[in-house]
Design a protein around this motif. Structure first.
Motif, PDB file in Angstrom:
ATOM      1  N   PRO A  22      33.344 -22.424   6.662  1.00 54.04           N
ATOM      2  CA  PRO A  22      34.650 -22.221   7.319  1.00 54.04           C
ATOM      3  C   PRO A  22      35.653 -23.330   7.022  1.00 54.04           C
ATOM      4  O   PRO A  22      36.848 -23.060   6.834  1.00 54.04           O
ATOM      5  CB  PRO A  22      34.280 -22.173   8.805  1.00 54.04           C
ATOM      6  CG  PRO A  22      32.872 -21.667   8.821  1.00 54.04           C
ATOM      7  CD  PRO A  22      32.229 -22.254   7.608  1.00 54.04           C
ATOM      8  N   ARG A  23      35.183 -24.579   6.966  1.00 53.54           N
ATOM      9  CA  ARG A  23      36.091 -25.690   6.666  1.00 53.54           C
ATOM     10  C   ARG A  23      36.665 -25.551   5.267  1.00 53.54           C
ATOM     11  O   ARG A  23      37.871 -25.742   5.050  1.00 53.54           O
ATOM     12  CB  ARG A  23      35.353 -27.025   6.797  1.00 53.54           C
ATOM     13  CG  ARG A  23      36.192 -28.246   6.412  1.00 53.54           C
ATOM     14  CD  ARG A  23      35.373 -29.515   6.568  1.00 53.54           C
ATOM     15  NE  ARG A  23      36.122 -30.690   6.139  1.00 53.54           N
ATOM     16  CZ  ARG A  23      36.198 -31.110   4.885  1.00 53.54           C
ATOM     17  NH1 ARG A  23      35.562 -30.417   3.919  1.00 53.54           N
ATOM     18  NH2 ARG A  23      36.902 -32.184   4.562  1.00 53.54           N
ATOM     19  N   MET A  36      40.918 -24.045   1.390  1.00 56.99           N
ATOM     20  CA  MET A  36      41.342 -23.193   0.273  1.00 56.99           C
ATOM     21  C   MET A  36      42.633 -22.444   0.616  1.00 56.99           C
ATOM     22  O   MET A  36      43.511 -22.264  -0.238  1.00 56.99           O
ATOM     23  CB  MET A  36      40.232 -22.210  -0.096  1.00 56.99           C
ATOM     24  CG  MET A  36      39.049 -22.854  -0.804  1.00 56.99           C
ATOM     25  SD  MET A  36      37.586 -21.782  -0.887  1.00 56.99           S
ATOM     26  CE  MET A  36      38.182 -20.474  -1.961  1.00 56.99           C
ATOM     27  N   LEU A  37      42.749 -22.014   1.877  1.00 59.78           N
ATOM     28  CA  LEU A  37      43.976 -21.350   2.313  1.00 59.78           C
ATOM     29  C   LEU A  37      45.154 -22.309   2.271  1.00 59.78           C
ATOM     30  O   LEU A  37      46.251 -21.951   1.806  1.00 59.78           O
ATOM     31  CB  LEU A  37      43.791 -20.795   3.722  1.00 59.78           C
ATOM     32  CG  LEU A  37      45.012 -20.089   4.333  1.00 59.78           C
ATOM     33  CD1 LEU A  37      45.424 -18.889   3.482  1.00 59.78           C
ATOM     34  CD2 LEU A  37      44.706 -19.657   5.771  1.00 59.78           C
ATOM     35  N   LEU A  38      44.939 -23.541   2.732  1.00 59.81           N
ATOM     36  CA  LEU A  38      45.999 -24.552   2.679  1.00 59.81           C
ATOM     37  C   LEU A  38      46.366 -24.872   1.240  1.00 59.81           C
ATOM     38  O   LEU A  38      47.554 -24.991   0.901  1.00 59.81           O
ATOM     39  CB  LEU A  38      45.538 -25.822   3.399  1.00 59.81           C
ATOM     40  CG  LEU A  38      46.509 -27.009   3.373  1.00 59.81           C
ATOM     41  CD1 LEU A  38      47.844 -26.645   4.003  1.00 59.81           C
ATOM     42  CD2 LEU A  38      45.894 -28.223   4.077  1.00 59.81           C
ATOM     43  N   ARG A  39      45.346 -24.998   0.389  1.00 55.47           N
ATOM     44  CA  ARG A  39      45.613 -25.278  -1.022  1.00 55.47           C
ATOM     45  C   ARG A  39      46.409 -24.144  -1.672  1.00 55.47           C
ATOM     46  O   ARG A  39      47.351 -24.380  -2.430  1.00 55.47           O
ATOM     47  CB  ARG A  39      44.296 -25.473  -1.778  1.00 55.47           C
ATOM     48  CG  ARG A  39      44.466 -25.884  -3.232  1.00 55.47           C
ATOM     49  CD  ARG A  39      43.142 -25.893  -3.968  1.00 55.47           C
ATOM     50  NE  ARG A  39      43.288 -26.459  -5.303  1.00 55.47           N
ATOM     51  CZ  ARG A  39      43.720 -25.786  -6.369  1.00 55.47           C
ATOM     52  NH1 ARG A  39      44.066 -24.501  -6.242  1.00 55.47           N
ATOM     53  NH2 ARG A  39      43.819 -26.383  -7.549  1.00 55.47           N
ATOM     54  N   GLY A  40      46.033 -22.901  -1.357  1.00 59.87           N
ATOM     55  CA  GLY A  40      46.746 -21.761  -1.910  1.00 59.87           C
ATOM     56  C   GLY A  40      48.182 -21.698  -1.430  1.00 59.87           C
ATOM     57  O   GLY A  40      49.094 -21.340  -2.194  1.00 59.87           O
ATOM     58  N   THR A  41      48.412 -22.048  -0.164  1.00 57.57           N
ATOM     59  CA  THR A  41      49.774 -22.079   0.367  1.00 57.57           C
ATOM     60  C   THR A  41      50.616 -23.121  -0.365  1.00 57.57           C
ATOM     61  O   THR A  41      51.783 -22.867  -0.704  1.00 57.57           O
ATOM     62  CB  THR A  41      49.749 -22.377   1.874  1.00 57.57           C
ATOM     63  OG1 THR A  41      48.948 -21.396   2.543  1.00 57.57           O
ATOM     64  CG2 THR A  41      51.145 -22.361   2.457  1.00 57.57           C
ATOM     65  N   ALA A  42      50.016 -24.288  -0.604  1.00 57.67           N
ATOM     66  CA  ALA A  42      50.720 -25.325  -1.360  1.00 57.67           C
ATOM     67  C   ALA A  42      51.001 -24.872  -2.789  1.00 57.67           C
ATOM     68  O   ALA A  42      52.063 -25.180  -3.357  1.00 57.67           O
ATOM     69  CB  ALA A  42      49.894 -26.609  -1.365  1.00 57.67           C
ATOM     70  N   GLU A  43      50.073 -24.115  -3.376  1.00 58.76           N
ATOM     71  CA  GLU A  43      50.269 -23.582  -4.726  1.00 58.76           C
ATOM     72  C   GLU A  43      51.424 -22.589  -4.751  1.00 58.76           C
ATOM     73  O   GLU A  43      52.238 -22.575  -5.693  1.00 58.76           O
ATOM     74  CB  GLU A  43      48.991 -22.912  -5.198  1.00 58.76           C
ATOM     75  CG  GLU A  43      48.987 -22.478  -6.653  1.00 58.76           C
ATOM     76  CD  GLU A  43      48.721 -23.629  -7.612  1.00 58.76           C
ATOM     77  OE1 GLU A  43      49.706 -24.119  -8.205  1.00 58.76           O
ATOM     78  OE2 GLU A  43      47.560 -24.021  -7.755  1.00 58.76           O
ATOM     79  N   ARG A  47      40.825 -32.554  -3.030  1.00 57.17           N
ATOM     80  CA  ARG A  47      39.907 -33.686  -2.890  1.00 57.17           C
ATOM     81  C   ARG A  47      39.022 -33.575  -1.651  1.00 57.17           C
ATOM     82  O   ARG A  47      37.968 -34.206  -1.588  1.00 57.17           O
ATOM     83  CB  ARG A  47      40.695 -34.998  -2.828  1.00 57.17           C
ATOM     84  CG  ARG A  47      41.338 -35.401  -4.146  1.00 57.17           C
ATOM     85  CD  ARG A  47      41.881 -36.811  -4.066  1.00 57.17           C
ATOM     86  NE  ARG A  47      42.382 -37.283  -5.347  1.00 57.17           N
ATOM     87  CZ  ARG A  47      42.644 -38.559  -5.625  1.00 57.17           C
ATOM     88  NH1 ARG A  47      42.454 -39.486  -4.700  1.00 57.17           N
ATOM     89  NH2 ARG A  47      43.091 -38.920  -6.805  1.00 57.17           N
ATOM     90  N   ARG A  48      39.465 -32.818  -0.649  1.00 56.67           N
ATOM     91  CA  ARG A  48      38.695 -32.705   0.594  1.00 56.67           C
ATOM     92  C   ARG A  48      37.721 -31.541   0.573  1.00 56.67           C
ATOM     93  O   ARG A  48      36.928 -31.367   1.511  1.00 56.67           O
ATOM     94  CB  ARG A  48      39.640 -32.539   1.793  1.00 56.67           C
ATOM     95  CG  ARG A  48      40.773 -33.552   1.863  1.00 56.67           C
ATOM     96  CD  ARG A  48      40.303 -34.983   1.702  1.00 56.67           C
ATOM     97  NE  ARG A  48      39.549 -35.468   2.834  1.00 56.67           N
ATOM     98  CZ  ARG A  48      39.010 -36.668   2.908  1.00 56.67           C
ATOM     99  NH1 ARG A  48      39.132 -37.514   1.892  1.00 56.67           N
ATOM    100  NH2 ARG A  48      38.337 -37.040   3.981  1.00 56.67           N
ATOM    101  N   LEU A  49      37.762 -30.725  -0.474  1.00 58.23           N
ATOM    102  CA  LEU A  49      36.826 -29.610  -0.582  1.00 58.23           C
ATOM    103  C   LEU A  49      35.419 -30.118  -0.886  1.00 58.23           C
ATOM    104  O   LEU A  49      35.251 -31.165  -1.514  1.00 58.23           O
ATOM    105  CB  LEU A  49      37.278 -28.649  -1.685  1.00 58.23           C
ATOM    106  CG  LEU A  49      38.546 -27.838  -1.412  1.00 58.23           C
ATOM    107  CD1 LEU A  49      39.027 -27.172  -2.702  1.00 58.23           C
ATOM    108  CD2 LEU A  49      38.295 -26.793  -0.325  1.00 58.23           C
ATOM    109  N   SER A  50      34.425 -29.372  -0.453  1.00 54.89           N
ATOM    110  CA  SER A  50      33.037 -29.749  -0.722  1.00 54.89           C
ATOM    111  C   SER A  50      32.766 -29.738  -2.220  1.00 54.89           C
ATOM    112  O   SER A  50      33.254 -28.857  -2.943  1.00 54.89           O
ATOM    113  CB  SER A  50      32.078 -28.782  -0.020  1.00 54.89           C
ATOM    114  OG  SER A  50      32.308 -28.775   1.370  1.00 54.89           O
ATOM    115  N   ALA A  51      31.968 -30.699  -2.662  1.00 56.51           N
ATOM    116  CA  ALA A  51      31.651 -30.792  -4.088  1.00 56.51           C
ATOM    117  C   ALA A  51      30.862 -29.584  -4.573  1.00 56.51           C
ATOM    118  O   ALA A  51      30.919 -29.221  -5.754  1.00 56.51           O
ATOM    119  CB  ALA A  51      30.863 -32.076  -4.359  1.00 56.51           C
ATOM    120  N   ALA A  52      30.145 -28.925  -3.651  1.00 59.95           N
ATOM    121  CA  ALA A  52      29.325 -27.776  -4.037  1.00 59.95           C
ATOM    122  C   ALA A  52      30.153 -26.521  -4.254  1.00 59.95           C
ATOM    123  O   ALA A  52      29.656 -25.534  -4.818  1.00 59.95           O
ATOM    124  CB  ALA A  52      28.268 -27.513  -2.964  1.00 59.95           C
TER     125      ALA A  52
END
Length: 311
Positions: A72-73, A78-85, A175-180
């Motif tokens: 969920p995090r 990803m939603l925030l990143r997409g909005t920024a994109e 940068r805050r997304l999980s590495a996996a």
């Protein structure tokens, strides 16, 4: 004895991929600029986004990116990143269609500096005095390009600066997304969100028919954006990031050449000086971060080596 040669070969391949990556994105931007006001920006983003999203989805499927279910995090990020994109695509391309290609591209080169600044301010990452000076120097270079208070400074200059802020938010979120979390899954989510945003915006605009010239330009920007995404994935898997990253600034060289050859745009000396300052400060910041990562790796390796010797 052969290991250094292998590493150098991978770095050389990574360098060429990064140069190709920046060339693809810059030429794609040039196609959008050449389309100009003949097509609504929303129509361009929908058509280009459809091609890009289908390709990224196919590539993600081939790489097994859909096997991982985001937490969920990560989904929220990803939603925030997409909005920024979405914001960066609209702001940058709007500015690009109304200002010289080299000027818009040069301002976008501020991103490594603004990401370092954002990491220090929001995440508390340590930044030494050298990089603080580099950030300050980069902002001075930015002022040389936009020249606030002059007739060359207008609303589209502000759009370009806001695009830098949006791209910075995008990269800080990444940068805050999980590495996996697979990178292709992240890329696909942003591409689809941009396309959906553009589709919603297009409801209030009339789509225009494509003649042969516009069709060629639309195919060009779509194919080139796909090539850029492909190179982006490949370059992350080859060579040392610290060596390859500075070659992102070759995008500015492509922009200068395209602006001069296609539109006859000869940047003012202050613009060229500002661009040179931004590139120099950004390159130093990337180099400095590479040195700090190496120093940190040596510190972590030392206790392990000592423990091995004791055993």
């Amino acid at each position: 004895m052969t290991q250094p040669k292998t590493r150098l070969s991978e770095n050389a391949r990574g360098m060429l991929l990064m140069i190709g990556n920046m060339a693809a994105f810059t030429f794609s931007d040039a196609c959008v600029k050449a389309i100009g006001a003949a097509l609504p920006l929303s129509q361009i983003l929908v058509l280009r986004g459809l091609v890009a999203s289908l390709f990224i989805a196919w590539l993600a499927l081939r790489l097994g990116a859909f096997r991982h279910r985001p937490a969920p995090r990560d989904a929220a990020l990803m939603l925030l990143r997409g909005t920024a994109e979405c914001a960066s695509a609209y702001l940058f391309l709007t500015a690009l269609r109304n200002m010289p290609l080299a000027n818009a591209t040069a301002l976008l080169q501020m991103v490594p500096l603004t990401v370092t600044l954002g990491s220090a301010v929001f995440f508390g990452e340590p930044v030494g005095w050298r990089r603080w000076l580099a950030i300050a120097g980069g902002f001075c270079g930015m002022l040389l390009i936009v020249r606030p208070g002059t007739e060359g400074f207008n609303a589209f200059s502000v759009y370009a600066l806001l695009a830098v802020a949006a791209v910075t938010l995008r990269d800080l979120t990444t940068r805050r997304l999980s590495a996996a979390l697979p990178s292709m899954q992240v890329t696909l989510s942003s591409s689809v969100l941009v396309m959906l945003f553009a589709a919603a915006s297009s409801l209030s605009e009339d789509w225009q028919p494509l003649d042969a010239r516009l069709l060629a330009l639309m195919l060009g920007t779509s194919v080139l954006i796909v090539a850029g995404y492909t190179f982006s994935v490949m370059v992350m898997r080859i060579g040392e990031v610290g060596f390859i990253a500075p070659f992102r600034y070759t995008g500015l060289i492509w922009a200068l050449l395209l602006g001069l050859v296609v539109w006859g745009e000869l940047p003012q000396p202050t613009t060229l000086l500002g661009a040179a300052v931004i590139v120099a400060m950004g390159s130093f910041t990337l180099w400095r971060e590479r040195q700090l990562r190496r120093a940190g790796a040596r510190v972590q390796a030392t206790p392990a080596a000592a423990k091995t010797r004791r055993t």
